[in-house]
Scaffold this active site. Structure first.
Site, PDB file in Angstrom:
ATOM      1  N   GLY A  10       0.832  -1.207   0.000  1.00  0.00           N
ATOM      2  CA  GLY A  10       0.000   0.000   0.000  1.00  0.00           C
ATOM      3  C   GLY A  10       0.862   1.251   0.000  1.00  0.00           C
ATOM      4  O   GLY A  10       2.096   1.191   0.070  1.00  0.00           O
ATOM      5  N   ASP A  31       0.559  -8.824   1.430  1.00  0.00           N
ATOM      6  CA  ASP A  31      -0.456  -8.023   0.748  1.00  0.00           C
ATOM      7  C   ASP A  31      -1.279  -8.934  -0.160  1.00  0.00           C
ATOM      8  O   ASP A  31      -0.728  -9.876  -0.742  1.00  0.00           O
ATOM      9  CB  ASP A  31       0.191  -6.919  -0.096  1.00  0.00           C
ATOM     10  CG  ASP A  31      -0.675  -5.676  -0.155  1.00  0.00           C
ATOM     11  OD1 ASP A  31      -0.256  -4.616   0.335  1.00  0.00           O
ATOM     12  OD2 ASP A  31      -1.809  -5.759  -0.695  1.00  0.00           O
ATOM     13  N   ASN A  32      -2.570  -8.657  -0.250  1.00  0.00           N
ATOM     14  CA  ASN A  32      -3.389  -9.423  -1.211  1.00  0.00           C
ATOM     15  C   ASN A  32      -3.634  -8.601  -2.475  1.00  0.00           C
ATOM     16  O   ASN A  32      -4.346  -9.040  -3.369  1.00  0.00           O
ATOM     17  CB  ASN A  32      -4.724  -9.871  -0.589  1.00  0.00           C
ATOM     18  CG  ASN A  32      -5.637  -8.703  -0.281  1.00  0.00           C
ATOM     19  OD1 ASN A  32      -5.211  -7.552  -0.312  1.00  0.00           O
ATOM     20  ND2 ASN A  32      -6.897  -8.994   0.010  1.00  0.00           N
ATOM     21  N   TYR A 145     -15.604   1.302   7.194  1.00  0.00           N
ATOM     22  CA  TYR A 145     -14.222   1.659   7.544  1.00  0.00           C
ATOM     23  C   TYR A 145     -14.134   2.099   9.000  1.00  0.00           C
ATOM     24  O   TYR A 145     -13.324   1.587   9.770  1.00  0.00           O
ATOM     25  CB  TYR A 145     -13.752   2.766   6.614  1.00  0.00           C
ATOM     26  CG  TYR A 145     -12.289   3.122   6.738  1.00  0.00           C
ATOM     27  CD1 TYR A 145     -11.296   2.173   6.562  1.00  0.00           C
ATOM     28  CD2 TYR A 145     -11.892   4.433   7.008  1.00  0.00           C
ATOM     29  CE1 TYR A 145      -9.951   2.507   6.651  1.00  0.00           C
ATOM     30  CE2 TYR A 145     -10.552   4.786   7.103  1.00  0.00           C
ATOM     31  CZ  TYR A 145      -9.582   3.819   6.923  1.00  0.00           C
ATOM     32  OH  TYR A 145      -8.253   4.158   7.009  1.00  0.00           O
ATOM     33  N   TYR A 159      -6.432  -7.551  23.561  1.00  0.00           N
ATOM     34  CA  TYR A 159      -5.239  -8.413  23.563  1.00  0.00           C
ATOM     35  C   TYR A 159      -4.193  -7.867  24.537  1.00  0.00           C
ATOM     36  O   TYR A 159      -3.524  -8.633  25.233  1.00  0.00           O
ATOM     37  CB  TYR A 159      -4.653  -8.543  22.150  1.00  0.00           C
ATOM     38  CG  TYR A 159      -5.151  -9.779  21.438  1.00  0.00           C
ATOM     39  CD1 TYR A 159      -6.476  -9.868  21.022  1.00  0.00           C
ATOM     40  CD2 TYR A 159      -4.314 -10.860  21.206  1.00  0.00           C
ATOM     41  CE1 TYR A 159      -6.952 -11.008  20.383  1.00  0.00           C
ATOM     42  CE2 TYR A 159      -4.775 -12.004  20.562  1.00  0.00           C
ATOM     43  CZ  TYR A 159      -6.082 -12.076  20.158  1.00  0.00           C
ATOM     44  OH  TYR A 159      -6.553 -13.191  19.531  1.00  0.00           O
ATOM     45  N   THR A 175      -2.941  11.715   4.972  1.00  0.00           N
ATOM     46  CA  THR A 175      -1.517  11.630   4.640  1.00  0.00           C
ATOM     47  C   THR A 175      -1.381  11.597   3.123  1.00  0.00           C
ATOM     48  O   THR A 175      -2.257  11.069   2.430  1.00  0.00           O
ATOM     49  CB  THR A 175      -0.918  10.359   5.286  1.00  0.00           C
ATOM     50  OG1 THR A 175      -1.091  10.458   6.707  1.00  0.00           O
ATOM     51  CG2 THR A 175       0.550  10.192   4.994  1.00  0.00           C
TER      52      THR A 175
END
Ligand code: UDP
Length: 308
Positions: A10, A31-32, A145, A159, A175
């Site tokens: 990305g 990454d896919n 999102y 966690y 960004t």
């Protein structure tokens, strides 16, 4: 360290890989390629410290050997991308985060989540400070999102609390920089592309909504500092220099010298009206603040898009 980076192909993920390798770490990128691009990592082909694995991190997988840190950066991140892939976006924030956290836990590795300013939704507190809980429409188009990242934050904290894991959460504000996708619909590539082609620049609504733009090298520096810190709660990373989208369009017109006219298009649903990070926490805890001036960052980005 040997570091796993999801979303390595990305825009921000690829800059993170560069930075980690430059510091002498070994990086395994995952990454896919749903929204990432192989060309963002093309320059790392053959690099002895870098390995790229095509992997959807919402599906189980194993990585052998030592792992010191897990950076979970994978997610569609532009409104256009997540509106096109709402279920994948929810999956990578939920199942994907769980799998990446388990990977970190089973290797006793530290974990960093890249969350988002979208956690604040259309904020009623301005500028946004980390202690603000946000104003998110849970069933609106952007919810895939916003809620995915909010869930990912909650899971990361769970966690940390349950397994006493070393975790960090960054809330990344707008960004920009080289390797943004030209057609991902975000305002920086959209305006630059339109300006460079001499096409009308599409300001959504009246352009009075505000954003602030952080150059990618500053952002990556903030993430690296955060990963070293003991802060377990979210930390805003972004540039506090706020401007309206109309002002931003005018700046790009001046900088590119384009003759493009500004045209107005309907404002997308739930488009946040104002956004500006309060970076006091990052300044005091990480000693971090953006250094690259907007004009300098935009020049680098324009250079990239001219050659794209
Ligand atoms: N925007 C715009 N024209 C465009 C693309 C975006 O006016 O061609 C506006 C958009 O409505 C939003 C801001 O620019 O108010 C930033 O949009 P972007 O998609 O970059 O990211 P967001 O901050 O909304 O996640």
């Amino acid at each position: 360290m040997r570091i796993i980076v999801s979303g390595a192909a990305g825009f921000i993920g690829s800059h993170m890989c560069d930075r980690l390798l430059a510091e002498g770490h070994t990086v395994v990128g995952l990454d896919n390629f749903l929204t990432g691009a192989e060309r963002n990592l093309a320059h790392l082909k053959g690099h002895p410290g870098f390995q790229l694995i095509r992997q959807d991190v919402t599906q189980p997988f194993a990585i052998n050997g030592q792992i010191d840190a897990v950076l979970h950066m994978a997610s569609p991140a532009s409104p256009k991308d997540y509106l096109e892939h709402p279920i994948e976006t929810l999956d990578v924030g939920s199942a994907g985060t769980r799998i990446m956290l388990e990977l970190a836990r089973s290797h006793h590795a530290r974990f960093l989540l890249t969350s988002t300013s979208e956690s604040y939704g259309d904020p009623l507190v301005h500028p946004q400070v980390e202690t603000y809980w946000g104003n998110v429409n849970p069933v609106g188009p952007r919810s895939c999102y916003d809620e995915s990242k909010r869930f990912a934050e909650a899971l990361t904290m769970a966690y940390h609390r349950t397994h006493e894991m070393r975790t960090n959460i960054a809330r990344i504000f707008n960004t920009y920089g080289p390797r943004m996708k030209l057609n991902d619909g975000r305002v920086v590539p959209a305006f630059l592309d339109q300006a460079l082609r001499g096409e009308p620049m599409t300001v959504f609504g009246d352009g009075s909504q505000t954003r602030s733009f952080c150059y990618v090298s500053d952002l990556v520096d903030g993430l690296c500092r955060l990963m070293e810190s003991d802060e377990r709660y979210p930390v805003n990373l972004g540039n506090p220099q706020e401007m309206t989208i109309l002002e931003f369009a005018e700046r790009i017109r001046r900088l590119t010298g384009t003759k493009s006219q500004i045209v107005h298009r309907p404002l997308p649903q739930d488009d946040p009206k104002q956004r500006k990070p309060d970076i006091g926490k990052a300044q005091s805890i990480l000693g971090w603040q953006p250094r690259v001036a907007l004009e300098d960052g935009l020049r680098q980005t324009i250079e990239y898009f001219r050659c794209a």
